[in-house]
Design an enzyme around this catalytic site. Structure first.
Site, PDB file in Angstrom:
ATOM      1  N   TYR A  23     -63.698  22.167 -74.942  1.00  0.00           N
ATOM      2  CA  TYR A  23     -63.806  20.721 -74.694  1.00  0.00           C
ATOM      3  C   TYR A  23     -64.663  20.436 -73.462  1.00  0.00           C
ATOM      4  O   TYR A  23     -64.794  21.259 -72.564  1.00  0.00           O
ATOM      5  CB  TYR A  23     -62.425  20.076 -74.550  1.00  0.00           C
ATOM      6  CG  TYR A  23     -61.691  20.379 -73.260  1.00  0.00           C
ATOM      7  CD1 TYR A  23     -61.794  19.536 -72.151  1.00  0.00           C
ATOM      8  CD2 TYR A  23     -60.859  21.488 -73.152  1.00  0.00           C
ATOM      9  CE1 TYR A  23     -61.096  19.796 -70.973  1.00  0.00           C
ATOM     10  CE2 TYR A  23     -60.158  21.755 -71.986  1.00  0.00           C
ATOM     11  CZ  TYR A  23     -60.270  20.905 -70.893  1.00  0.00           C
ATOM     12  OH  TYR A  23     -59.587  21.174 -69.732  1.00  0.00           O
ATOM     13  N   CYS A  24     -65.253  19.218 -73.476  1.00  0.00           N
ATOM     14  CA  CYS A  24     -65.972  18.695 -72.310  1.00  0.00           C
ATOM     15  C   CYS A  24     -65.402  17.308 -72.030  1.00  0.00           C
ATOM     16  O   CYS A  24     -64.241  17.036 -72.307  1.00  0.00           O
ATOM     17  CB  CYS A  24     -67.478  18.692 -72.538  1.00  0.00           C
ATOM     18  SG  CYS A  24     -68.048  17.731 -73.967  1.00  0.00           S
ATOM     19  N   TRP A  25     -66.208  16.421 -71.465  1.00  0.00           N
ATOM     20  CA  TRP A  25     -65.687  15.109 -71.061  1.00  0.00           C
ATOM     21  C   TRP A  25     -65.238  14.271 -72.260  1.00  0.00           C
ATOM     22  O   TRP A  25     -64.119  13.788 -72.313  1.00  0.00           O
ATOM     23  CB  TRP A  25     -66.732  14.374 -70.237  1.00  0.00           C
ATOM     24  CG  TRP A  25     -66.436  12.909 -70.035  1.00  0.00           C
ATOM     25  CD1 TRP A  25     -67.176  11.858 -70.463  1.00  0.00           C
ATOM     26  CD2 TRP A  25     -65.300  12.333 -69.362  1.00  0.00           C
ATOM     27  NE1 TRP A  25     -66.583  10.667 -70.117  1.00  0.00           N
ATOM     28  CE2 TRP A  25     -65.428  10.928 -69.433  1.00  0.00           C
ATOM     29  CE3 TRP A  25     -64.188  12.865 -68.722  1.00  0.00           C
ATOM     30  CZ2 TRP A  25     -64.483  10.054 -68.887  1.00  0.00           C
ATOM     31  CZ3 TRP A  25     -63.247  12.001 -68.173  1.00  0.00           C
ATOM     32  CH2 TRP A  25     -63.405  10.603 -68.256  1.00  0.00           C
ATOM     33  N   TYR A  63     -61.879  15.784 -73.078  1.00  0.00           N
ATOM     34  CA  TYR A  63     -60.891  15.532 -72.031  1.00  0.00           C
ATOM     35  C   TYR A  63     -60.449  14.074 -72.026  1.00  0.00           C
ATOM     36  O   TYR A  63     -59.279  13.779 -71.727  1.00  0.00           O
ATOM     37  CB  TYR A  63     -61.465  15.905 -70.654  1.00  0.00           C
ATOM     38  CG  TYR A  63     -60.606  15.384 -69.525  1.00  0.00           C
ATOM     39  CD1 TYR A  63     -59.441  16.047 -69.157  1.00  0.00           C
ATOM     40  CD2 TYR A  63     -60.930  14.202 -68.849  1.00  0.00           C
ATOM     41  CE1 TYR A  63     -58.634  15.557 -68.139  1.00  0.00           C
ATOM     42  CE2 TYR A  63     -60.126  13.707 -67.838  1.00  0.00           C
ATOM     43  CZ  TYR A  63     -58.981  14.395 -67.488  1.00  0.00           C
ATOM     44  OH  TYR A  63     -58.178  13.893 -66.494  1.00  0.00           O
TER      45      TYR A  63
END
Length: 354
Positions: free
Chosen positions: A92-94, A121
């Protein structure tokens, strides 16, 4: 790409959770247990963002893609070099965009069974906030009230050792809660980080059993408690923890040892009390620090600061405090776990009548 997406309710299906955001983003908050493998460093993310605003989205994408590719390659040679065939990571990222998508695509090309967290996130953060809105009302609390120095935290730890469910908010916040409550050399988590730790703790409790928690103000140091938890605590039954004044003074000297051992820092923290107390009174306390009069300073703080503050705050907010079960606690004795067991027996006998 939809077949490469996963949702939050499937976290347990994965061998590892990979957070590809920058180290600064990761330090602010992350999914518990996640490994940080940034595809852009703190500085690289600033460079790409600047290019996007000042040059063009195309140039930012071109430079960013090159940086991401190099960083993923470096992680393959180091961070993930020992991962087995068939390994299944969640990435995952932002917001579930290019950064996590790039690593997910590359890992699946290798043959790993990688999936990308849908919404990233940002989705996880919203689930944390939703949990903090709803979970507190689903639990029963018994609040340990009492003035500073009475040993509520020591009692809470003893209750945990005796088998009770306990919520140690001060441990999660890395702060004792009072104006002198900072932990020496230990930074507090960010608000987001504290929220994550708190939601994780609340999810682990058995709703059929009570949760013991200390009475706290709205803020513990720099972090704030969620409104739903405060509301539930304020309406909960209480145990009022009392200790002899000399026991409290001795306990404070133990609990604040690191503060007393750093006179300059202690005097600076006392100076923050000007406004709550007169400059002359605070100056007198600072003089006690200079003279090494620890016991006298502890007694002064109990009489002049902590007890009046307790009388104002707890009696105003905890509506069931007048009906509290009273406990005479000896926080400095070796039998604190036995004292905790005796309290549990009293509560069990009282049932819902406390």
């Amino acid at each position: 790409m939809k077949h490469l997406l996963a949702t939050l309710d499937r976290l347990d299906e994965f061998d590892e959770i990979i957070d590809v955001r920058t180290p600064l983003e990761f330090a602010d908050d992350h999914i518990p247990g996640a490994t940080n493998a940034p595809v852009l460093s703190n500085e690289e993310r600033v460079v790409v963002g600047t290019l996007y605003k000042q040059v063009s989205p195309f140039e930012a994408s071109r430079v960013g893609a090159a940086l991401v590719a190099r960083n993923i390659a470096a992680h393959l040679d180091t961070t993930f070099a020992d991962r087995r065939q068939g390994w299944r990571p969640l990435i995952y990222c932002w917001r579930g965009g290019t950064r996590s998508g790039s690593m997910t695509t590359m890992f699946n090309m290798i043959g790993w069974r990688a999936r990308q967290l849908d919404g990233g996130y940002k989705t996880y953060r919203q689930s944390t906030l939703d949990a903090l809105d709803t979970l507190p009302a689903a639990l029963r609390y018994i609040v340990l009230a009492g003035p500073t120095g009475s040993g509520k935290t020591r009692l809470l730890n003893a209750l945990a050792q005796a088998g009770a469910q306990t919520l140690d908010l001060e441990r999660l916040a890395a702060h004792r809660g009072s104006l002198l409550g900072a932990w020496a050399g230990v930074p507090q988590p960010s608000q987001k980080g504290f929220d994550t730790l708190l939601a994780q703790a609340l999810r682990a409790f058995d709703p059929a059993r009570p949760v013991f928690v200390e009475a706290e103000s709205r803020k513990i140091g720099a972090v704030a408690l969620p409104a739903a938890l405060l509301t539930a605590m304020h309406a909960s039954p209480c145990v009022e923890v009392n200790s002899r004044r000399e026991d409290r003074a001795a306990f404070l000297q133990q609990d604040y040892t690191q503060l007393f051992d750093d006179p300059a820092s202690l005097k600076a923290q006392l100076a923050r009390m000007i406004g709550l107390h007169s400059r002359e009174r605070v100056g007198g306390w600072q003089a006690l620090v200079d003279s090494g009069a620890r016991a006298e300073l502890a007694r002064e703080l109990i009489d002049r600061h902590y007890d009046p503050a307790y009388a104002r705050s707890c009696h105003a907010h905890f509506t069931r405090l007048p009906q509290a079960l009273r406990l005479e606690f000896r926080p400095n004795d070796a039998d604190v776990v036995e004292q905790a067991k005796a309290l549990l027996a009293r509560l069990d006998a009282a049932g819902d009548g406390i």
